[in-house]
Write a protein that holds these residues in place. Sequence first.
Motif, short mmCIF file in Angstrom:
data_model
loop_
_atom_site.label_atom_id
_atom_site.label_comp_id
_atom_site.label_asym_id
_atom_site.label_seq_id
_atom_site.Cartn_x
_atom_site.Cartn_y
_atom_site.Cartn_z
N MET A 1 25.01 20.16 37.11
CA MET A 1 25.60 21.39 36.61
C MET A 1 25.87 21.28 35.11
O MET A 1 25.59 22.20 34.33
CB MET A 1 26.88 21.65 37.41
N MET A 2 26.39 20.12 34.71
CA MET A 2 26.69 19.89 33.30
C MET A 2 25.39 19.96 32.46
O MET A 2 25.36 20.59 31.40
CB MET A 2 27.32 18.50 33.15
N GLY A 3 24.35 19.33 32.97
CA GLY A 3 23.06 19.36 32.27
C GLY A 3 22.57 20.78 32.10
O GLY A 3 22.09 21.17 31.02
N ALA A 4 22.71 21.58 33.16
CA ALA A 4 22.28 22.98 33.10
C ALA A 4 23.07 23.72 32.03
O ALA A 4 22.51 24.43 31.20
CB ALA A 4 22.48 23.63 34.47
N PHE A 5 24.39 23.53 32.02
CA PHE A 5 25.22 24.26 31.06
C PHE A 5 24.94 23.83 29.62
O PHE A 5 24.94 24.65 28.71
CB PHE A 5 26.71 24.08 31.38
N ILE A 6 24.70 22.54 29.45
CA ILE A 6 24.40 22.07 28.08
C ILE A 6 23.12 22.72 27.58
O ILE A 6 23.04 23.18 26.43
CB ILE A 6 24.30 20.53 28.05
N THR A 7 22.10 22.81 28.46
CA THR A 7 20.86 23.46 28.04
C THR A 7 21.09 24.94 27.73
O THR A 7 20.59 25.46 26.73
CB THR A 7 19.79 23.33 29.16
N ILE A 8 21.86 25.61 28.60
CA ILE A 8 22.17 27.02 28.37
C ILE A 8 22.88 27.19 27.03
O ILE A 8 22.56 28.07 26.23
CB ILE A 8 23.04 27.56 29.52
N TRP A 9 23.80 26.28 26.78
CA TRP A 9 24.58 26.33 25.55
C TRP A 9 23.68 26.13 24.33
O TRP A 9 23.81 26.80 23.31
CB TRP A 9 25.65 25.25 25.63
N LEU A 10 22.70 25.25 24.46
CA LEU A 10 21.81 24.98 23.33
C LEU A 10 20.85 26.14 23.07
O LEU A 10 20.58 26.49 21.92
CB LEU A 10 21.00 23.70 23.59
N THR A 11 20.34 26.73 24.14
CA THR A 11 19.20 27.61 23.95
C THR A 11 19.52 29.10 24.07
O THR A 11 18.84 29.93 23.45
CB THR A 11 18.06 27.21 24.91
N ASN A 12 20.51 29.47 24.88
CA ASN A 12 20.75 30.90 25.07
C ASN A 12 21.22 31.58 23.79
O ASN A 12 21.91 30.97 22.96
CB ASN A 12 21.79 31.12 26.18
N GLU A 13 20.82 32.87 23.65
CA GLU A 13 21.14 33.64 22.44
C GLU A 13 22.63 33.70 22.16
O GLU A 13 23.08 33.57 21.03
CB GLU A 13 20.59 35.07 22.57
N GLN A 14 23.42 33.86 23.24
CA GLN A 14 24.85 34.06 23.02
C GLN A 14 25.56 32.81 22.49
O GLN A 14 26.65 32.88 21.95
CB GLN A 14 25.52 34.57 24.30
N TYR A 15 24.88 31.62 22.67
CA TYR A 15 25.47 30.39 22.12
C TYR A 15 24.70 29.96 20.88
O TYR A 15 24.62 30.70 19.91
CB TYR A 15 25.48 29.29 23.19
N LEU A 16 24.04 28.77 20.93
CA LEU A 16 23.42 28.25 19.71
C LEU A 16 22.05 28.84 19.42
O LEU A 16 21.63 28.91 18.28
CB LEU A 16 23.31 26.72 19.80
N GLY A 17 21.32 29.22 20.48
CA GLY A 17 20.03 29.88 20.29
C GLY A 17 18.92 28.99 19.76
O GLY A 17 18.02 29.47 19.07
N PHE A 18 18.95 27.68 20.06
CA PHE A 18 17.85 26.80 19.67
C PHE A 18 16.58 27.15 20.43
O PHE A 18 16.64 27.81 21.47
CB PHE A 18 18.19 25.33 19.99
N SER A 19 15.46 26.63 19.91
CA SER A 19 14.22 26.83 20.65
C SER A 19 14.30 26.10 21.99
O SER A 19 14.88 25.02 22.10
CB SER A 19 13.06 26.27 19.82
N PHE A 20 13.69 26.68 23.02
CA PHE A 20 13.70 26.11 24.36
C PHE A 20 13.16 24.69 24.35
O PHE A 20 13.71 23.80 24.99
CB PHE A 20 12.87 27.02 25.28
N TRP A 21 12.06 24.48 23.61
CA TRP A 21 11.42 23.17 23.63
C TRP A 21 12.20 22.12 22.88
O TRP A 21 11.99 20.93 23.07
CB TRP A 21 9.98 23.29 23.09
#
Lengths: 291, 258, 365
Positions: free
Chosen positions: A43-63
């Motif tokens: 779950m933590m891994g999922a949230f960290i990825t969401i946090w990194l990539t989703n627009e509402q948070y950091l918005g990094f590239s998916f890759w």
Amino acid sequence: MDFWQLAISGLANGSVYGLIALGFVLIYKATEAVNFAQGDFMMMGAFITIWLTNEQYLGFSFWLAIPLAILIMALLGYLLDVVVIRRMFGQPQIAVIILTIALGFIIRFAAGAIWSHEPQLLETPFAGREVHFGGLVLGFEEVAVIIVTLLLTMFLFLFFKKAKLGKAMQAASQNQLAAYYVGIPVKRIQSLVWALGGSVAAVAGILFASKGAVDPSTGLLGIKAFAAAVIGGFGSLPGALIGGLIIGLIEPFAAYGLPAGYSQVAPYALMLLVLIFRPAGLFSQMHKKKV
Amino acid sequence: MSLLSLENVTLSFGGLIAVNNVSFHVGEGEVFSLVGPNGAGKSTVFNLISRFYDPQKGNIKVNGESILRLRPDQVPSLGIARTFQNIELFEQSTVLQNLLIGRQRHRKSNLLSEMFFAPSVREEERRHRHVVEEVIDFLELQAYRDKYIAGLPYGIRKVVELARALATEPKLLLLDEPASGLSLEETNDMIYWIEDIKKQMNITVLMVEHDMNLVASVSDRVLALADGKELAIGTPQEVQSHPDVIKAYLGTGGEINV
Amino acid sequence: MRFVFKRSYDDDIKLFKHRPQAFYYLALLILMLALPLLLDDFFLGEVTYVLIFAIAGMGLMLLTGHTGQVSLGHAAFLALGAYLNAIMLSKGIPFVITLPLAGILTGIIGMIIALPVLRLHGIYLAIATLAISVLADDIIVMAEPFTGGVTGLVAPPIDIFGLDIDRYGTPILFYFLVLFVTLFVLMIYRNIMRSPLGRAFVAMRDSEISAQALGVNITKTKATAFAISCAITGLAGALLGHFAGAFNNETFNIVLSIQLLLMIVIGGLGSIHGAFFGAMVVGFLPQFIAITRDFATDNFGFNSLSMPGIETGVFALILVLFILFEPMGIYGRWVKIRTYFELFPFYRKNMFKRQKSYLKTERMK
């Protein structure tokens, strides 16, 4: 082709269970500890990825986000061992079980505090894309989940079988003192195993979040993964994956053929049956303590 | 009639034959020792008698009756008690409590009477305690009665394990390396105790031991094993000078110095 | 330092080691009896809640702390007790029969459920019991005709020989009812632990192989431990049903199962005191957090302590700290402090130092 659609989506779910189960087995194989927080790691891994990539948070590239998330989780796993688990060296197994259960609670609380309890979806570049295979129309994510899982399991299996580090990890688990005497840095090896467990959890989390919403209590999925690990036999990596796939397949078909409610019971019922009639699991063996 | 007899017992783990067609008889009142190099199958013989393992071939008899249908926890009721090579005491309990668990095979009370600690339970507890106190006196453990095992030195633990076995009031005592890790003085104590156990308590002793001094001083008969097979049987002197035994210990063409 | 001179074997059999000890516990009992005079209804309710958890804790302590069998599924047996009691009451059977019967039936059913999993060790047992807890949740929903499914049941009022007992109507009577059950369970627990059966439990926990070699029938003794543990937990469940008033499958979910286990670990595994200390932490922690939160909000103006799930989070954090720094739990800490004062000034720091044992696998491959 209703059957195949059900089967593929079942296999995709099963892959995630299998990956979490893989995490348990990995850590169990190498340290004899059972990480009851593996689901929460996922779950933590999922949230960290969401946090990194989703627009509402950091918005990094998916890759960019994927390797970063895997790295962060590996680091978390490593630190967890260095700061907490290592102190349990030589303590009874049950103490470690209780400790990791408590850690799971803490991770769940922390995730809720940071990212709220709202279910969230990972934004992937291939959302909504489809794969046409024969007459079947399959979600891209589902196919990707299955393939990535298979590759990862194969890699880990070979790693434990062939690589020097993998063998050292096994030796360290079988007799810590003896391994230490023949020059294996037991402590560091164990931390590395936890790091590996963390990164596998991150992969599982990314795959899970790409095809369904995540919230802090998603970690309870770990219980289903336990069922998978037990069915596969607790010491076997391919077994863990197959156990996960079996559970993934049972769920949709039980829901299809049985009255409501039974489908949720089915995985655990199967697990209890395995425990009662083949306590060593389908792919491994267990035995008595030597005196 | 012999108290304990093994008849053509064979046990293998996978491809490894741990005990190969071994037969011997232990007569009442005897001290019988098993010797042999590491991995000779001595401890396996003990575990077979304790019913932790099932032999693939052969039979084990106590008082002429096969014990192969018994569970491990039914073996003590035949009057068989044992110690373990790596000391298996109850670490979180006191010496007294450890010895009292030795009284388990004499338990007569049931759950209901124990829940309310009926007078009969109290009476039984006093009787158990009395037996245990006699063992404590015999092995001079008075000073350690209320000490927890976890804090005791190794030598004392060895004695406590012997005491716990004696508390079961056995007819046959199996001692798995009673002197391993003991100092010279402690080993001498052990020699006296084993002699007393035999002479005063009339308990038959079957022992696995490496210390040839101990074996030679207390044993009536000795059986030498190597690679799961019988090498020689006889008095300690006979076995020690048997050419096959010397070979097994030293490879070929050596002299034995004990 | 106190020296206890023993004059007969009975000195080691009796419940209190020496006169002052008996006196302390008597004083505690009198305090508990006088509690309704000292506390208002709200706090009396809190104490009642703590006592119910202490009963459940004793149930689990007997199994996990003294017999060494981990159960992550004891909420299922709380549920069983609660439902059995409520269903029997609604059929018109008097409470004086339904309460003990709920306990006994939970014990028997618990033992039957446990029999197949008793062969399992360590993690396997933990996982199997975890599954029991998950299954219980689903089974309650599926058995709707009896359990009311997700709507749940309302615990019928208690009537003991014409005396109406209700958690809100007559909180004092309800408190005394719970206190009585607590003392009854405590007595039985203590008696078992000074009997051959209790010694067999502890023996099995410390070395199964050696217990077996001394004549302990492992399967039978484990099943007995499970039965007694479930019976006690069933009693607690029945009382918890009345305390909650209404309950459904969510009341006894898996988190409660896990919390029960964490509770006795915080209290101190392997001691009856631990069940009580742990229950106090579980019972009073929400109050404590609420008070801290109000204090923080009033004085510093921040609101971050009002997140959902903070109780479990803080609880788990306390547990981690205990496992790392005081594995014997609150009771262990208490024993150290007491010894410090008894031996003053001769207490040595490493007096209770644990022996480390290096892990050797129990697997062959």
